[in-house]
Design an enzyme around this catalytic site. Structure first.
Site, PDB file in Angstrom:
ATOM      1  N   HIS A 289     -44.813  -6.058  12.371  1.00 20.28           N
ATOM      2  CA  HIS A 289     -45.536  -4.783  12.322  1.00 20.28           C
ATOM      3  C   HIS A 289     -45.252  -4.001  13.604  1.00 20.28           C
ATOM      4  O   HIS A 289     -45.283  -4.588  14.686  1.00 20.28           O
ATOM      5  CB  HIS A 289     -47.034  -5.034  12.214  1.00 20.28           C
ATOM      6  CG  HIS A 289     -47.839  -3.778  12.317  1.00 20.28           C
ATOM      7  ND1 HIS A 289     -47.922  -2.871  11.277  1.00 20.28           N
ATOM      8  CD2 HIS A 289     -48.564  -3.256  13.337  1.00 20.28           C
ATOM      9  CE1 HIS A 289     -48.689  -1.858  11.654  1.00 20.28           C
ATOM     10  NE2 HIS A 289     -49.081  -2.059  12.897  1.00 20.28           N
TER      11      HIS A 289
ATOM     12  N   GLU B 158       0.853  -1.193   0.000  1.00 19.88           N
ATOM     13  CA  GLU B 158       0.000   0.000   0.000  1.00 19.88           C
ATOM     14  C   GLU B 158       0.882   1.234   0.000  1.00 19.88           C
ATOM     15  O   GLU B 158       1.788   1.370   0.804  1.00 19.88           O
ATOM     16  CB  GLU B 158      -0.936   0.004   1.225  1.00 19.88           C
ATOM     17  CG  GLU B 158      -1.747   1.276   1.413  1.00 19.88           C
ATOM     18  CD  GLU B 158      -2.565   1.699   0.180  1.00 19.88           C
ATOM     19  OE1 GLU B 158      -3.402   0.907  -0.279  1.00 19.88           O
ATOM     20  OE2 GLU B 158      -2.342   2.826  -0.320  1.00 19.88           O
TER      21      GLU B 158
ATOM     22  N   GLY C 216      -7.601   0.317  -7.417  1.00 22.69           N
ATOM     23  CA  GLY C 216      -8.724   1.229  -7.233  1.00 22.69           C
ATOM     24  C   GLY C 216      -8.890   2.296  -8.292  1.00 22.69           C
ATOM     25  O   GLY C 216      -8.588   2.092  -9.477  1.00 22.69           O
TER      26      GLY C 216
ATOM     27  N   GLY D  83      -6.791   0.469   3.851  1.00 21.81           N
ATOM     28  CA  GLY D  83      -8.243   0.648   3.701  1.00 21.81           C
ATOM     29  C   GLY D  83      -8.676   1.326   2.409  1.00 21.81           C
ATOM     30  O   GLY D  83      -9.859   1.347   2.087  1.00 21.81           O
ATOM     31  N   GLY D  84      -7.703   1.925   1.681  1.00 21.83           N
ATOM     32  CA  GLY D  84      -8.009   2.469   0.356  1.00 21.83           C
ATOM     33  C   GLY D  84      -8.965   3.649   0.369  1.00 21.83           C
ATOM     34  O   GLY D  84      -9.196   4.294   1.401  1.00 21.83           O
ATOM     35  N   THR D  85      -9.540   3.895  -0.790  1.00 26.44           N
ATOM     36  CA  THR D  85     -10.487   4.998  -0.955  1.00 26.44           C
ATOM     37  C   THR D  85     -11.635   4.862   0.035  1.00 26.44           C
ATOM     38  O   THR D  85     -12.023   5.818   0.709  1.00 26.44           O
ATOM     39  CB  THR D  85     -11.072   4.953  -2.392  1.00 26.44           C
ATOM     40  OG1 THR D  85     -10.006   4.978  -3.322  1.00 26.44           O
ATOM     41  CG2 THR D  85     -12.008   6.117  -2.651  1.00 26.44           C
TER      42      THR D  85
ATOM     43  N   ALA E  89     -17.647  -0.725  -3.116  1.00 33.86           N
ATOM     44  CA  ALA E  89     -16.792  -1.426  -2.165  1.00 33.86           C
ATOM     45  C   ALA E  89     -17.181  -2.898  -2.046  1.00 33.86           C
ATOM     46  O   ALA E  89     -16.320  -3.787  -2.038  1.00 33.86           O
ATOM     47  CB  ALA E  89     -16.878  -0.747  -0.806  1.00 33.86           C
TER      48      ALA E  89
END
Ligand code: FAD
Ligand code: NAD
Length: 466
Positions: free
Chosen positions: A444, A32, A144, A38-40, A320
């Site tokens: 309900h 990374e 990405g 965690g990226g974008t 994602a």
């Protein structure tokens, strides 16, 4: 360093692929280039945008709805600095969580830009310029995407901004101009509209969120108009200029007529994202882009058999959860399994309030394919639960095969639609008929009763509460 699998990019595609590979016994590394994993999605996308959406929704509720519920407070003020600080804390806890998962699964994390030396060697170059070579039997590319700029108005990150800057503003804009009425434009536009900005959305096509069922775009326009958002649909933007303290946009109606000039303090350009492969050295692996994306076969394998690609960098929706499914699929294939993704049933969600959520075929698609279908709708305003919470905007629309009654699409705009769409996915994965869902007991009072009622309407036009 020798690995069974090296994953390049740690967004939801990459980190999920890495975890699944490690679970299946492969020696795995992830590369990374950013400081955090965690990226974008985790850093500048899904998570921070939802944090800002939630904070701004609390604000507008306090400002406009508490009184009706019998809660009296003095006039609330929006503190953008605190909202952004909280957002940063939410992001931190999420990205730290990914670092923890890498450790837990014994995945080596290499920080730096990954680039191919050849099809089995990845060079990782750190910020200090030092590099390490990783040897990989298999490589998964998960690099990405980045925001697309208007060709005549590049992002200056001051007045002409992308979603990344829109999540970090120092002040609430007086007038935010948004180019593109898609997912980002509507989500971030509604954040600032709730905080008091005037928001003008300029969209090239004739409807908002145009890839979703047309009914949803029309309803979303109606409810966000109530927030004060204004729309210029069917307009072609011809100029956007940073004038120092303000930004000026010119757009021409596609149908002809006088151009519109808007002057605001920020212009958010959200006209889509482009796959990101800069610096990856694909040419050294023997891979060429097609229409900007990495071409892959049905197994997400590139033209080079030991190299796979997943997520935003390949064809399909830039989501994602789509990237995650693809990460799982590649990892399981590498372990000799035979996984499968049903791309039709990847849901799409817009986290405005009310939320918009959709799965399966849109009515427009069914019409253009000439498929015989029937449609059932149920409005939130006829729902006891919605009246109790005063969330009466919205509807559920179910499309089913005219002859077999199989559900072909579920389209919801309304409170909690983002969570409700999972029921549509489940029904469609099991190829349920509208009548199957209509005959199931739904608690309900819940919002899900609207799905049951829409199925009743689709089955035999016999919803009970309409
Ligand atoms: P990314 O998350 O983009 O991760 C790619 C990673 O690869 C990055 O960390 C990048 O630094 C790294 N990288 C790139 N090149 C290299 C290299 N050469 N070497 C090393 N590392 C490299 N989707 C949803 O489903 N729901 C949402 O609510 C949602 N909200 C969003 C809101 C915003 C504002 C934005 C911008 C996007 C949103 N998305 C959402 C889309 C989602 O973020 C993407 O679809 C998703 O992140 C794609 O995952 P990915 O793993 O393919 O790539
Ligand atoms: P998008 O594709 O959702 O919307 C772009 C919009 O801009 C479209 O409506 C398009 O018609 C319009 N457009 C294109 N060119 C234009 C022009 N020159 N002038 C005016 N309008 C123009 O893209 P986005 O909103 O930028 O989001 C990018 C990606 O990020 C999307 O693929 C989306 O799936 C993903 N995302 C997802 C979520 C979510 O799942 N909730 C949230 C944010 C982003």
């Amino acid at each position: 360093m020798q690995y069974n699998v090296v994953v390049i990019g740690s967004g939801p595609g990459g980190y999920v692929a890495a975890i699944r590979c490690a679970q299946l016994g492969m020696k795995t590394a992830i590369v990374e280039k950013y400081d955090t994993l965690g990226g974008t999605c985790l850093n500048v996308g899904c998570i921070p945008s939802k944090a800002m959406l939630d904070s701004s929704e609390h604000f507008i509720n306090a400002k406009e709805h508490f009184k009706t519920h019998g809660i009296e407070i003095s006039e609330p003020k929006a503190n953008l600095t605190q909202m952004i600080k909280r957002k940063a804390e939410v992001v931190k806890s999420n990205v730290d969580g990914i670092a923890f998962l890498m450790k837990k699964n014994k995945i080596d994390v290499h920080k730096g830009v990954g680039s191919f030396v050849d099809k089995n060697t990845i060079k990782v170059t750190g910020k200090d310029g030092k590099s390490t070579n990783l040897n990989a039997e298999k490589v998964i590319i998960a690099t990405g995407s980045k925001p697309t700029a208007l060709p005549f108005a590049p992002f200056d990150k001051k007045r002409i901004i992308s979603s990344t800057e829109a999540l970090e503003l120092k002040e609430i804009p007086k007038h935010l101009i948004v180019v593109g009425g898609g997912v980002i434009g509507m989500e971030l536009g509604s954040v600032y509209a709730r905080l008091g900005s005037k928001v003008s959305v300029v969209e090239f096509l004739d409807s908002l969120i145009p890839t979703m069922d047309g009914t949803l775009g029309k309803e979303l326009q109606k409810v966000t108009k109530k927030l004060g958002m204004e729309f210029f649909l069917g307009h072609r933007v011809t100029a956007v200029e940073n004038k120092g303290k303000e930004v000026v946009l010119v757009a021409e109606p596609k149908s002809g007529g006088a151009p519109v000039t808007l002057t605001g303090d920020y212009c958010l350009v959200s006209v889509g994202r482009r796959p990101y492969t800069d610096g990856l050295g694909l040419e050294f692996a023997g891979i060429a882009l097609e229409k900007g994306r990495i071409p892959v076969n049905d197994h997400l394998q590139t033209i080079v058999p030991n190299i796979y690609a997943i997520g935003d960098v390949v064809r399909g929706a830039m989501l994602a959860h789509k990237a995650e499914e693809e990460g799982m699929m590649v990892a399981e294939q590498l372990a000799g399994q035979k996984p499968h993704i049903n791309y039709l049933l990847i849901p799409g969600v817009v986290y405005t309030w009310p939320e918009v959520a959709s799965v399966g075929y849109t009515e427009e698609q069914l019409k253009s394919e000439g498929r015989a279908y029937k449609s059932g709708q149920f409005p939130y305003k006829a729902l006891g639960r919605a009246r109790a919470s005063m969330d009466t905007d919205g509807l559920v629309k179910v499309l089913a095969d005219k002859n077999t009654d199989e559900i072909l699409g579920v389209h919801i705009i309304g409170a909690r639609a983002a969570d409700m769409i999972a029921a549509g996915v489940t029904a469609m994965e099991f190829r349920a008929a509208a009548e199957d869902v209509a005959r199931m007991s739904h608690a309900h009072p819940t919002y899900m009763e609207a799905v049951k009622e829409a199925c009743l309407a689709a089955t035999a036009n016999r919803s009970i509460h309409m």
